[in-house]
Design an enzyme around this catalytic site. Structure first.
Site, PDB file in Angstrom:
ATOM      1  N   ARG A 167       0.855  -1.189   0.000  1.00 32.23           N
ATOM      2  CA  ARG A 167       0.000   0.000   0.000  1.00 32.23           C
ATOM      3  C   ARG A 167       0.889   1.237   0.000  1.00 32.23           C
ATOM      4  O   ARG A 167       1.706   1.394   0.910  1.00 32.23           O
ATOM      5  CB  ARG A 167      -0.872   0.029   1.257  1.00 32.23           C
ATOM      6  CG  ARG A 167      -1.617  -1.279   1.537  1.00 32.23           C
ATOM      7  CD  ARG A 167      -3.034  -1.215   1.037  1.00 32.23           C
ATOM      8  NE  ARG A 167      -3.657  -2.531   1.084  1.00 32.23           N
ATOM      9  CZ  ARG A 167      -4.846  -2.773   1.615  1.00 32.23           C
ATOM     10  NH1 ARG A 167      -5.529  -1.801   2.177  1.00 32.23           N
ATOM     11  NH2 ARG A 167      -5.366  -3.986   1.562  1.00 32.23           N
ATOM     12  N   GLU A 206       0.718   4.070   1.069  1.00 31.94           N
ATOM     13  CA  GLU A 206       0.233   5.068   2.028  1.00 31.94           C
ATOM     14  C   GLU A 206       1.316   6.125   2.172  1.00 31.94           C
ATOM     15  O   GLU A 206       2.449   5.789   2.480  1.00 31.94           O
ATOM     16  CB  GLU A 206       0.019   4.443   3.416  1.00 31.94           C
ATOM     17  CG  GLU A 206      -0.579   3.064   3.445  1.00 31.94           C
ATOM     18  CD  GLU A 206      -2.041   3.091   3.792  1.00 31.94           C
ATOM     19  OE1 GLU A 206      -2.585   4.214   3.867  1.00 31.94           O
ATOM     20  OE2 GLU A 206      -2.626   2.026   3.958  1.00 31.94           O
ATOM     21  N   ARG A 241       0.632   2.777  12.824  1.00 30.18           N
ATOM     22  CA  ARG A 241      -0.204   1.616  12.534  1.00 30.18           C
ATOM     23  C   ARG A 241      -0.294   1.266  11.043  1.00 30.18           C
ATOM     24  O   ARG A 241      -1.094   0.422  10.645  1.00 30.18           O
ATOM     25  CB  ARG A 241      -1.598   1.821  13.103  1.00 30.18           C
ATOM     26  CG  ARG A 241      -2.243   3.088  12.564  1.00 30.18           C
ATOM     27  CD  ARG A 241      -3.695   3.120  12.850  1.00 30.18           C
ATOM     28  NE  ARG A 241      -3.962   3.574  14.208  1.00 30.18           N
ATOM     29  CZ  ARG A 241      -5.187   3.711  14.698  1.00 30.18           C
ATOM     30  NH1 ARG A 241      -6.225   3.374  13.987  1.00 30.18           N
ATOM     31  NH2 ARG A 241      -5.373   4.188  15.904  1.00 30.18           N
ATOM     32  N   HIS A 242       0.464   1.976  10.209  1.00 27.98           N
ATOM     33  CA  HIS A 242       0.486   1.668   8.772  1.00 27.98           C
ATOM     34  C   HIS A 242       1.882   1.277   8.311  1.00 27.98           C
ATOM     35  O   HIS A 242       2.870   1.872   8.730  1.00 27.98           O
ATOM     36  CB  HIS A 242       0.042   2.888   7.948  1.00 27.98           C
ATOM     37  CG  HIS A 242      -1.405   3.195   8.098  1.00 27.98           C
ATOM     38  ND1 HIS A 242      -1.857   4.115   9.015  1.00 27.98           N
ATOM     39  CD2 HIS A 242      -2.493   2.710   7.466  1.00 27.98           C
ATOM     40  CE1 HIS A 242      -3.186   4.174   8.936  1.00 27.98           C
ATOM     41  NE2 HIS A 242      -3.601   3.335   8.008  1.00 27.98           N
ATOM     42  N   GLU A 248      -8.546  -0.977  13.853  1.00 29.00           N
ATOM     43  CA  GLU A 248      -9.136  -2.004  12.995  1.00 29.00           C
ATOM     44  C   GLU A 248      -8.128  -3.130  12.757  1.00 29.00           C
ATOM     45  O   GLU A 248      -6.960  -2.876  12.484  1.00 29.00           O
ATOM     46  CB  GLU A 248      -9.494  -1.343  11.654  1.00 29.00           C
ATOM     47  CG  GLU A 248     -10.065  -2.295  10.631  1.00 29.00           C
ATOM     48  CD  GLU A 248      -9.955  -1.728   9.213  1.00 29.00           C
ATOM     49  OE1 GLU A 248     -10.373  -0.578   8.992  1.00 29.00           O
ATOM     50  OE2 GLU A 248      -9.435  -2.453   8.343  1.00 29.00           O
ATOM     51  N   SER A 265     -11.065  -6.443   7.725  1.00 27.21           N
ATOM     52  CA  SER A 265     -12.304  -6.091   7.006  1.00 27.21           C
ATOM     53  C   SER A 265     -12.729  -7.304   6.212  1.00 27.21           C
ATOM     54  O   SER A 265     -11.876  -8.049   5.715  1.00 27.21           O
ATOM     55  CB  SER A 265     -12.081  -5.003   5.967  1.00 27.21           C
ATOM     56  OG  SER A 265     -11.595  -3.862   6.543  1.00 27.21           O
ATOM     57  N   ARG A 308      -0.924  -5.946  12.738  1.00 24.12           N
ATOM     58  CA  ARG A 308      -1.849  -5.316  13.694  1.00 24.12           C
ATOM     59  C   ARG A 308      -2.331  -6.322  14.726  1.00 24.12           C
ATOM     60  O   ARG A 308      -2.554  -5.977  15.889  1.00 24.12           O
ATOM     61  CB  ARG A 308      -3.033  -4.699  12.959  1.00 24.12           C
ATOM     62  CG  ARG A 308      -2.636  -3.457  12.207  1.00 24.12           C
ATOM     63  CD  ARG A 308      -3.859  -2.737  11.709  1.00 24.12           C
ATOM     64  NE  ARG A 308      -3.481  -1.567  10.949  1.00 24.12           N
ATOM     65  CZ  ARG A 308      -4.352  -0.701  10.469  1.00 24.12           C
ATOM     66  NH1 ARG A 308      -5.648  -0.878  10.667  1.00 24.12           N
ATOM     67  NH2 ARG A 308      -3.935   0.339   9.792  1.00 24.12           N
TER      68      ARG A 308
HETATM   69  P1  AMO Z   1      -8.422  -3.767   4.039  1.00 26.33           P
HETATM   70  O1  AMO Z   1      -7.910  -2.805   3.056  1.00 26.33           O
HETATM   71  O2  AMO Z   1      -9.299  -3.243   5.137  1.00 26.33           O
HETATM   72  O3  AMO Z   1      -9.293  -4.905   3.333  1.00 26.33           O
HETATM   73  O4  AMO Z   1      -7.213  -4.554   4.690  1.00 26.33           O
HETATM   74  C1  AMO Z   1      -7.418  -5.634   5.566  1.00 26.33           C
HETATM   75  C2  AMO Z   1      -6.539  -5.509   6.805  1.00 26.33           C
HETATM   76  O5  AMO Z   1      -5.164  -5.475   6.414  1.00 26.33           O
HETATM   77  C3  AMO Z   1      -4.438  -4.651   7.312  1.00 26.33           C
HETATM   78  N1  AMO Z   1      -3.826  -3.543   6.577  1.00 26.33           N
HETATM   79  C4  AMO Z   1      -2.679  -2.931   6.936  1.00 26.33           C
HETATM   80  N2  AMO Z   1      -1.828  -3.137   7.966  1.00 26.33           N
HETATM   81  C5  AMO Z   1      -0.748  -2.346   8.048  1.00 26.33           C
HETATM   82  N3  AMO Z   1      -0.455  -1.368   7.182  1.00 26.33           N
HETATM   83  C6  AMO Z   1      -1.271  -1.107   6.131  1.00 26.33           C
HETATM   84  N4  AMO Z   1      -0.969  -0.137   5.260  1.00 26.33           N
HETATM   85  C7  AMO Z   1      -2.439  -1.917   5.963  1.00 26.33           C
HETATM   86  N5  AMO Z   1      -3.450  -1.959   5.070  1.00 26.33           N
HETATM   87  C8  AMO Z   1      -4.265  -2.943   5.463  1.00 26.33           C
HETATM   88  C9  AMO Z   1      -5.434  -4.105   8.328  1.00 26.33           C
HETATM   89  C10 AMO Z   1      -6.747  -4.244   7.605  1.00 26.33           C
HETATM   90  O6  AMO Z   1      -7.839  -4.367   8.505  1.00 26.33           O
HETATM   91  N6  AMO Z   1      -9.671  -6.972   0.360  1.00 26.33           N
HETATM   92  C11 AMO Z   1     -10.037  -6.513   1.721  1.00 26.33           C
HETATM   93  C12 AMO Z   1     -10.204  -7.669   2.655  1.00 26.33           C
HETATM   94  C13 AMO Z   1     -11.426  -8.530   2.353  1.00 26.33           C
HETATM   95  O7  AMO Z   1     -12.528  -7.993   2.218  1.00 26.33           O
HETATM   96  O8  AMO Z   1     -11.249  -9.759   2.240  1.00 26.33           O
HETATM   97  C14 AMO Z   1      -8.921  -5.584   2.211  1.00 26.33           C
HETATM   98  O9  AMO Z   1      -7.831  -5.563   1.731  1.00 26.33           O
HETATM   99  O10 AMO Z   1      -5.381  -4.941   9.489  1.00 26.33           O
END
Ligand code: AMO
Length: 429
Positions: A210, A212, A218-219, A352, A355, A403
């Site tokens: 990602r 970001e 937390r990212h 979170e 998802s 997380r």
């Molecule tokens: P989402 O984008 O909410 O859902 O990602 C799911 C979980 O992945 C973790 N996460 C991260 N952890 C750390 N750094 C990040 N940049 C980051 N991005 C995501 C989080 C988050 O809750 N395709 C959907 C999932 C699904 O519906 O099956 C998805 O990617 O813990």
């Protein structure tokens, strides 16, 4: 033959140990060397008057964090770690550590997170840090055990992709010959395609990328996602599965990692299922009562909102019944009220964790939702095709490994839960 340090007991007579020099205390006539390997600590005691010339010479050369080999007699003593000490008969420096050390492994001098990450190999020699990764390994073991017990197939999907998964933002572009390509943000489309292939229950534990821009605690730009997809299941079924996964991770860690938990000095409790479930509308009401900023139905939950709701809930909980407008195109709208959908988030009071959703399995409805999000169905051609040839109803979720570990161990920064974190400023080591 070398024995692990934890296997040296007061009853051991002769032993050969190899480890790192954790600490040196020279009291003149006596010198203590605390040796360390991944199993524990052992004191080597040198009585200078009695020790051989070669032992004295090697010991003098053994700087902190050097790897040394010692053979000798083991004696019981109350004053040393583990109630025993070794009296060296031979002492060999296998690999001398330069001085000064870039990082104090014995943790007498606290280090900044950047210094720690720059010297991760040294940082991870600290029992507290090694404990985090021992626990992370136990978490992954618990998860794969549960998936295999429940009949899942472990899949591996490509991380080099031609299209965005989650809506076009936060992608890392790639130099891929003459084509446009990106690092994948989620195995979402691929795990769904495997439902069309008839695999029924799949999981994948793999990196997601990602882009970001913000640097937060937390990212990560490269995270590890635990992904599942299940056919003939709805959102409720996969929420139950997610609960089982989280509880089994905590249970396994409580059973297998007591020493690591002790080194971390944390209160550790296994969460109780079922986790409470609140609707998105209820979550907004709770947030609106407790935070300063304006928040209304239809808004994403800000960090402050998540915190306020988490404080109120005080344990793991689900948020259900999300507005269709703020969830991805693949979430299934409720038949009786399509303005909300069968999506959910699993929350820890701090943030979170996951998802998921029941997915749309009808081709035409999916195209409609893709268009409603302002995206072009043309760029999803490979994904949409399976929906025309017998796609079963299905549901799934993605759970962030870092997380999960971070919240489980009450770590202040997500980087603590990754060996080699990637963030806006860090691509080494
Ligand atoms: P989402 O984008 O909410 O859902 O990602 C799911 C979980 O992945 C973790 N996460 C991260 N952890 C750390 N750094 C990040 N940049 C980051 N991005 C995501 C989080 C988050 O809750 N395709 C959907 C999932 C699904 O519906 O099956 C998805 O990617 O813990």
């Amino acid at each position: 033959m070398r024995v692990p340090i934890s296997a040296v007991t007061p009853e051991t007579t002769e032993a050969e140990v190899i480890g790192w020099v954790h600490e040196v205390r020279d009291l003149g006539g006596l010198a203590f060397y605390i040796l360390r390997d991944r199993t524990g600590f052992l004191q080597a005691t040198i009585v200078k008057k009695k020790a051989s010339e070669s032992v004295l010479l090697a010991a003098k050369d053994a700087s902190r964090e050097s790897v040394v080999r010692i053979t000798g007699v083991v004696k019981a003593t109350e004053k040393a770690p583990g109630g025993r000490e070794i009296i060296p008969e031979t002492f060999e420096v296998i690999a001398r550590a330069e001085t000064p050390l870039p990082l104090d492994v014995a943790e007498k001098v606290p280090a900044e997170i950047d210094t720690r990450l720059d010297n991760r190999f040294l940082d991870a020699r600290r029992p507290r840090v090694a404990g985090i990764f021992q626990i992370r390994s136990a978490v992954q073991h618990a998860i794969t055990d549960l998936f295999f017990q429940e009949g899942f197939i472990n899949i591996t999907t490509s991380k080099i992709v031609a299209a965005a998964t989650e809506g076009g933002t936060e992608l890392f572009p790639l130099a891929y010959f003459e084509k446009e390509a990106f690092l994948n943000q989620s195995p979402q489309l691929y795990k769904q395609m495997m439902m069309a292939a008839g695999f029924e229950k799949v999981f994948e534990i793999a990196p997601i990328f990602r882009a970001e821009e913000h640097n937060t605690t937390r990212h990560l730009n490269e995270a590890t996602s635990i992904d599942v997809e299940v056919s003939f299941a709805d959102h409720e079924d996969v929420m139950d599965l997610l609960e089982r996964v989280v509880v089994s991770c905590y249970t396994r860690v409580a059973e297998e990692c007591p020493t690591a938990i002790e080194a971390l000095g944390i209160d550790f409790a296994v969460p109780k299922a079922p986790f409470p479930r609140i609707t998105y509308a209820e979550a907004i009401d709770i947030a609106a009562l407790s935070i300063e900023e304006d928040i209304a139905y239809g808004d994403d939950l800000s960090t402050a909102a998540e915190k306020a709701i988490g404080d109120e809930m005080g344990e793991h909980y689900f948020i259900t019944d999300w507005p269709t407008s703020i969830k991805p195109y693949y979430a299934m709208p409720f038949e009786d009220d399509p303005s909300i959908c069968k999506a959910f988030d699993l929350m820890h009071p701090r943030m979170e964790l996951s998802s998921g959703a029941q997915r749309i399995h009808q081709h035409d409805l999916l195209v409609e939702q893709i268009e409603a999000k302002g995206l072009s169905p043309d760029s999803f051609e490979f994904y949409l095709k399976p929906f025309k040839y017998g796609m079963p109803p299905h549901a799934g979720w993605g759970l962030g490994m870092e997380r999960l570990v971070m919240t489980m161990l009450d770590l202040p920064n997500i980087r603590e839960a990754v060996l080699f974190p990637r963030d806006r400023h860090r691509v080494t080591p």
